[in-house]
Design a protein around this motif. Structure first.
Motif, mmCIF file in Angstrom:
data_model
loop_
_atom_site.group_PDB
_atom_site.id
_atom_site.type_symbol
_atom_site.label_atom_id
_atom_site.label_comp_id
_atom_site.label_asym_id
_atom_site.label_seq_id
_atom_site.Cartn_x
_atom_site.Cartn_y
_atom_site.Cartn_z
ATOM 1 N N GLN A 51 0.729 -1.218 0.079
ATOM 2 C CA GLN A 51 0.102 0.127 -0.065
ATOM 3 C C GLN A 51 0.814 1.362 0.222
ATOM 4 O O GLN A 51 0.190 2.615 -0.439
ATOM 5 N N ASP B 216 5.638 1.660 -4.714
ATOM 6 C CA ASP B 216 5.128 1.379 -5.973
ATOM 7 C C ASP B 216 5.637 -0.078 -6.583
ATOM 8 O O ASP B 216 6.859 -0.559 -6.534
ATOM 9 N N LEU C 28 -3.492 -5.240 -5.020
ATOM 10 C CA LEU C 28 -2.195 -4.705 -4.532
ATOM 11 C C LEU C 28 -1.382 -6.157 -3.875
ATOM 12 O O LEU C 28 -0.352 -6.484 -4.261
ATOM 13 N N ASP D 170 -3.866 6.077 -6.065
ATOM 14 C CA ASP D 170 -2.578 5.506 -6.863
ATOM 15 C C ASP D 170 -2.426 6.460 -8.128
ATOM 16 O O ASP D 170 -3.240 7.003 -8.509
ATOM 17 N N ARG E 12 0.403 7.568 -11.593
ATOM 18 C CA ARG E 12 1.755 7.414 -12.472
ATOM 19 C C ARG E 12 1.713 8.406 -13.189
ATOM 20 O O ARG E 12 0.924 8.748 -13.940
ATOM 21 N N SER F 24 5.836 8.961 -9.774
ATOM 22 C CA SER F 24 4.893 8.133 -9.406
ATOM 23 C C SER F 24 4.433 8.462 -8.021
ATOM 24 O O SER F 24 5.264 8.969 -7.210
ATOM 25 N N VAL G 297 1.851 6.931 -4.365
ATOM 26 C CA VAL G 297 1.245 5.697 -3.803
ATOM 27 C C VAL G 297 0.481 6.470 -2.403
ATOM 28 O O VAL G 297 1.379 6.969 -1.648
#
Length: 935
Positions: free
Chosen positions: A604, A607, A653, A774, A776, A884, A886
Motif C-alpha cells: 500500500q 510502487d 495490490l 494511486d 503514475r 509516481s 502511492v
C-alpha cells in the motif's frame, strides 16, 4: 389539586417523588424553589388577563428559575462527575417542579374552574425514563394526560396551554392524551406504549385516574402475558443492536441504544418489573436474579453509562447519544482520566466503557437464563455451526439446553476443567449456562503459573484454536469471562483496549478475535471467491499452529511506548515455548509478529512497478513458506479491522505483490529486472494493437522511456496510445473509465509536459472530491506527459457513470486555467468536527535505497482533502519531477509516498537539500492544517 394520600401501591411509589437532599445532588430548593415561584405567580399573574399574556408571564418566571437550577446541577456535576445517580434524579426533580407549576398556571390562572366535575378529572403522569426519575440534561419529557372518561373541553384547553408553555420553555415534550380504557387497549396492541405505561408516575393532578390505571394495568393487561412481553422486548433489542452495528466494541458507540448500553440495562428492569412488579433495581438482587457481585456490576455499569450520557448532553447543549471521537476526548478529561503508560486519557476512558459494556452483556445472559428456569422465557435451540446435539462427557450436564457442570465440587477439583469446559462447548455445539459462567468467573484464581506451564492446559488451549472449526466462539467467551487474560496474562493489557483512530473499528482484543474468525472462515472454504490466494494457500497446507498463534499475538504489544510489533514479537518468543511449539515454530511466529505489517506496507505504500520493491520484499521474507504465512496473516489482519476496510484495491495490490514475490523466490531474484519487464510490456502492446499500421505502432513504442513500460499495465498502455495518437501541442486529452479490478475509476491524461503538471492534476481531482489512491506519470521522448490516476469517491467507491461528465468538466476547467485549484480548495479543505480530536504527528522520510532511479519521499501526516495538492505543489516548486505517487489512508492518517528525481534526472542525495525540502513540506502541511481547522 393536591393528590389524595392513601395506602395504595401508587401512593407508596409516589412518596419518594418529592425529592430529598440525600436523594438529589443538591438541596431541592437550590434546584427549584417551588414555593418562591408560586408566590411570584400569586402576585404577578391575573385570572382576568388574556391567556397568551398569562402564559408569557409564567414562562418568563419559570425560564429564569430553570436556568438557575440547571446551572446549579451543572456545577455539582463538575465537582463529582461520576456520581450520576443523584444527578439524573435532580434533573427529573427539576422537571417535576416545572410541570407542576405549568399545570398550576394552566388550571388555576389561564383556565380556572371552580366547579370541576368528576368527568373533568385529569392526571398528569410521567412515563418512560422520566417516569423512573431518570433524566439527562436534555432528555425528552414524556407525559401522559390521563382521564377517567372522555376528555372534556376544559381539559383540552388546559392541556393545550400546558404544552404551549413547555414548548416556549424549550422542553422537548412527548405527550399523549388518553382515557384509562384507551391506555389498556393501545397497550395491548403496542409494546412500546405498554413499556412506557409500565413506568408511569403521577406528577400532578388528580390521583384517582392514576390509581385506577395502575390497577387496571396489572389486572387487565400485564397479568398472564409475561412470556409474550419478554419475547417482544428481546426482538426489539435484537433489531436495535442490528441498527447500531451489531457489535459491542464499535469505536463510536451509542451510549443509549448500542449493544451493552443503557437500553440493555433498562430492558432487564422492565422485564423484572413486568414479571415481579419491582419498584427499583435493588430488588433484582433481593429476588435472586443477580448475585451480590453481579448486582454490583449492574450498578457500576449503570452509574458509569449515566455519567457519560450526562456529559454528552452538557457538552453538546442538546440530546446526543452517540459517543463520537471528538466527544470521547472531552468527556475523558471531564471524568478525570489522564494520559499514562504510553496511552492517551481517551483510550483509558474508552477501555473502561467497553469493560462496562461487556459486563452488561454478561448480566443480560444471566438474567435471561434465570427467566428460562422460571419458565417465562423459551429456552434457545441448538445454535450455529453444529447441526445436531452431541452427548456430553462425564462431569458435564445440560441445563436449559446449555452446557454446565454436573457437580460443582468435582468440577473445581481439577483446575484444567476451567479450560476443558470451553472445549466441550465447541465439541458439542452447546452454549455455556450462566451457572457455569458464574463459577468460572468466581474461580479464576485457580489459573496460576503452574497451570499456565502445564502441557495439558496448553494442549487444550491450542485445541480450542485448531480443532473445532470455530475458535472465535471459545475465544470471545473466554475473553468476556476473564479466562483468556488470566491464562495468558500478556493478553490482559489489550482487553477492551480502544485504538483511538478512525481506521480501527474494534478494540484490540475484538480485532484479534475477528482476525482469527476470518482465518477460520477461509479454512472452512467460505471465502474462496473473495480471497482466492489466501484460500489456495490454506488448501495447499501451511503450519496451522504457526498462523493461528501469529494472529493471536500480532497486536498483543499495543498500547505501550514501544513499537507494538517489536514488543509483540518479544511476547511471542516468551509464550510460544510455553504453549508447546518447537523452536523452529517459535522463531517463525516471532518473525511473523515482528513483521506483520511488512506486506501491507509494501503493497500500500510502495510502487509495485518499481522492481526494487519486489526484490527487497523477497529478500525480507526469504522463503515461499514465510511468504504464504505472511500473506494469510496480512489478509486476515486487514479484514479484521472492520467492515469496508478490505476492498478490491487492496486485494489487487496484495495479489500482485504475492505473485511477483513468489515468482522471484522460485526463479531467482536475478530474473526480476527492468529489461525483462520492458520487453514483455512492448510485446503485449504489439499484440493488442496489431490492427494499427506498423509505422504508427513502431512510433508509439519508440516514444517512451523504460520506466513507462515497467510502471503501468497493458490496458493503460493501450489507453495512452489512443490518447497520444495524432496529439497536438496544445491538446489536453482525457479518458475516464471504471477499473473494476481495483475498485476505482481510472483517469488518464495525455498533453504537453510542463513543470508542476502532477500538482495541477491532483488539484483538479481534489476539487471534485476525488480521493487519489494511486498515480503514475511519465514524460515521453517527444515531450508529452502521460499520467494515470486511480481515484475513488468519498465513500471509497468508483465513480458512477453519470458522475463522470462533471468530473471531466472540472478537470478540464482546472487544466485550462478557468478554475484555480489553490483558491477553490480553500472552502473545501476542512476537517469534520468528529475528526478534530485525532493526533497524527507529521513524519517525513527520504529513501534512496528503495528504488534504483528515484528518491522515495514518504509523508505520513493528518489526512485532509487538499493534502495531496499541497504536497505535490511544494515538490514541484522545489523543481522535483514526480514519477509516481502511492496514496494510503488509515482513517485520519495519510501516508503518501512519492517517487521523485530532480531536474537533472538525479536522486536527492544531499542532506542539506533533504532538510530544506522537509522544512518546506512541513510548512505547507501546517499551513493547510491551520486553514482546515479555522474552517
Amino acid at each position: 389539586m393536591t393528590p389524595r394520600q392513601d395506602h395504595s401501591l401508587l401512593a407508596s411509589e409516589r412518596a419518594t417523588d418529592q425529592g430529598h437532599s440525600d436523594d438529589l445532588v443538591l438541596d431541592p430548593v437550590r434546584i427549584f424553589d417551588t414555593e418562591a415561584v408560586q408566590k411570584v405567580f400569586a402576585s404577578d399573574l391575573s385570572k382576568e388577563a388574556p391567556a397568551r399574556t398569562t402564559r408569557g408571564q409564567a414562562v418568563a418566571i419559570l425560564k429564569s428559575e430553570i436556568e438557575r437550577g440547571l446551572a446549579e446541577i451543572a456545577r455539582a456535576v463538575s465537582k463529582d462527575p461520576m456520581n450520576s445517580g443523584p444527578v439524573i434524579r435532580s434533573y427529573a426533580h427539576l422537571t417535576d417542579q416545572v410541570v407542576r407549576c405549568v399545570f398550576l398556571v394552566a388550571t388555576e390562572y389561564v383556565h380556572p374552574s371552580d366547579s370541576r366535575s368528576g368527568r373533568e378529572q385529569i392526571s398528569v403522569l410521567a412515563v418512560g425514563g422520566y417516569g423512573r426519575r431518570e433524566m439527562a440534561p436534555f432528555s425528552d419529557v414524556d407525559l401522559l394526560f390521563l382521564f377517567p372518561y372522555k376528555v372534556s373541553d376544559w381539559a383540552k384547553s388546559a392541556i393545550k396551554s400546558m404544552l404551549y408553555m413547555m414548548w416556549d420553555l424549550k422542553l422537548k415534550v412527548g405527550h399523549a392524551s388518553r382515557t384509562i380504557r384507551e391506555c389498556i387497549k393501545q397497550g395491548r396492541d403496542d409494546y412500546t406504549i405498554r413499556t412506557a405505561l409500565l413506568e408511569n408516575r403521577l406528577v400532578c393532578g388528580d390521583a384517582g385516574p392514576a390509581e385506577t390505571l395502575q390497577q387496571r394495568l396489572w389486572d387487565d393487561l400485564i397479568r398472564g402475558s409475561a412470556s409474550e412481553f419478554i419475547e417482544a422486548k428481546l426482538a426489539e433489542r435484537a433489531a436495535r443492536h442490528k441498527k447500531q452495528g451489531g457489535q459491542r466494541y464499535m469505536t463510536e458507540p451509542n451510549v443509549k441504544e448500542g449493544k451493552g448500553g443503557q437500553r440493555d440495562l433498562q430492558s432487564l428492569f422492565w422485564i423484572a418489573k413486568y414479571i415481579h412488579r419491582v419498584k427499583s433495581v435493588d430488588e433484582l438482587q433481593q429476588l435472586g436474579l443477580f448475585s451480590a457481585t453481579e448486582f454490583g456490576q449492574f450498578k457500576r455499569a449503570e452509574t458509569f453509562l449515566w455519567a457519560v450520557r450526562i456529559q454528552l448532553h452538557l457538552i453538546a447543549g442538546r440530546a446526543l447519544e452517540q459517543l463520537t471521537f471528538d466527544m470521547q476526548v472531552v468527556i475523558a478529561e471531564r471524568l478525570g482520566y489522564t494520559d499514562y503508560g504510553g496511552r492517551r486519557a481517551v483510550e483509558h476512558f474508552m477501555q473502561d466503557y467497553f469493560i462496562h459494556a461487556t459486563a452488561v452483556g454478561e448480566l443480560t445472559r444471566i438474567f435471561l437464563t434465570a427467566l428460562e428456569a422460571s419458565h417465562v422465557k423459551i429456552a434457545p435451540s441448538l445454535v450455529g455451526f453444529f447441526q445436531r446435539r452431541k452427548r456430553v462427557r462425564d462431569g458435564y450436564a445440560i441445563k436449559q439446553n446449555r452446557l454446565t457442570f454436573a457437580d460443582e465440587g468435582d468440577f473445581l477439583s481439577d483446575r484444567l476443567n476451567l479450560l476443558r469446559i470451553f472445549e466441550e462447548a465447541l465439541r458439542t455445539g452447546y452454549l455455556l449456562h450462566p451457572d457455569a459462567m458464574r463459577l468460572i468467573s468466581a474461580n479464576l484464581q485457580l489459573i496460576n503459573d503452574n497451570m499456565r506451564r502445564d502441557p495439558e492446559a496448553n494442549r487444550i488451549f491450542l485445541g480450542l484454536l485448531l480443532k473445532h472449526g470455530n475458535p472465535e466462539r471459545a475465544l470471545r467467551r473466554m475473553n468476556e469471562l476473564g479466562v483468556l487474560a488470566t491464562f495468558i496474562p500478556e493478553f490482559a493489557p489489550v482487553v477492551a483496549m480502544m485504538q483511538f483512530n478512525m481506521y480501527h473499528h474494534y478494540t484490540v482484543d475484538e480485532h484479534t478475535i475477528q482476525c482469527i474468525s476470518t482465518l477460520a472462515q477461509i479454512e472452512r472454504g467460505e471465502l474462496v471467491e473473495e480471497l482466492p490466494v489466501a484460500s489456495r494457500i490454506l488448501e495447499n497446507g501451511i503450519n496451522r499452529r504457526i498462523i493461528y498463534l501469529a494472529l493471536f499475538f500480532h497486536d498483543i504489544g499495543k498500547g505501550r511506548d514501544e513499537d507494538h510489533s517489536v514488543l509483540g514479537a518479544q511476547i511471542a518468543r516468551r509464550v510460544c515455548p510455553r504453549l508447546g511449539l518447537r523452536a523452529e515454530e517459535c522463531e517463525t511466529v516471532e518473525w511473523l509478529v515482528r513483521y506483520h505489517l511488512l506486506m501491507s506496507d509494501m503493497a500500500q505504500k510502495r510502487d509495485l512497478s518499481d522492481l526494487r520493491t519486489v526484490r527487497d520484499f523477497a529478500k525480507a521474507v526469504r522463503t515461499v513458506k514465510r511468504l504464504d504465512l505472511l500473506t494469510v496473516l496480512t489478509v486476515c489482519d486487514i479484514r479484521g479491522v472492520g467492515p469496508g476496510t478490505w476492498n478490491n484495491w487492496k486485494a489487487m495490490l496484495l495479489r500482485q505483490l504475492y505473485r511477483e514475490t513468489a515468482s522471484a523466490l522460485e526463479t531467482g531474484l536475478e530474473e526480476v529486472n527492468r529489461e525483462t519487464r520492458e520487453t514483455e510490456a512492448k510485446k503485449a502492446l504489439r499484440s493488442a494493437l496489431e490492427s494499427w499500421p506498423r509505422a504508427d505502432l513502431r512510433a508509439e513504442i519508440a516514444r517512451h522511456y523504460g520506466p513507462y513500460w515497467q510502471g503501468m499495465p497493458t490496458e493503460t498502455h493501450i489507453i495512452m496510445a489512443d490518447l497520444l495518437r495524432d496529439v497536438g501541442e496544445g491538446d489536453v486529452r482525457i479518458q475516464l473509465a471504471p477499473d473494476e479490478d481495483r475498485d476505482a475509476t481510472q483517469v488518464c491524461f495525455a498533453m504537453s509536459d510542463h513543470p508542476g503538471i502532477f500538482s495541477r492534476l491532483s488539484g483538479a481531482l481534489a476539487l471534485v472530491g476525488a480521493n487519489v489512491v494511486d498515480a503514475r506519470t511519465y514524460t515521453s521522448k517527444d515531450g508529452y506527459v502521460t499520467s494515470a490516476f486511480w481515484v475513488q469517491d468519498a465513500e471509497g467507491k468508483p465513480y458512477e457513470a453519470e458522475r463522470l461528465p462533471r468530473l471531466r468538466t472540472m478537470i478540464e476547467n482546472t487544466l485550462h486555467g478557468k478554475v484555480v485549484a489553490q483558491d477553490a480548495l480553500r472552502s473545501r479543505d476542512r476537517f469534520r468536527k468528529r475528526e478534530s480530536a485525532f493526533r497524527v504527528p507529521t513524519s517525513i522520510s527520504f529513501d534512496n535505497e528503495g528504488s534504483e532511479i528515484y528518491t522515495i519521499i514518504e509523508v505520513d501526516t493528518r489526512d485532509r482533502p487538499g493534502l495531496l495538492f499541497d504536497v505535490t505543489r511544494t515538490l514541484a516548486n522545489a523543481n522535483l519531477y514526480i514519477a509516481s505517487a502511492v496514496i494510503a489512508t488509515y482513517g485520519a492518517q495519510a501516508v503518501d509516498t512519492f517517487y521523485v528525481k530532480d531536474m537533472f534526472g538525479l536522486k536527492v542525495h544531499a542532506e542539506n537539500r533533504q532538510k530544506a525540502l522537509e522544512k518546506k513540506l512541513r510548512t505547507a502541511i501546517e499551513k493547510g492544517v491551520e486553514q482546515a481547522v479555522e474552517g
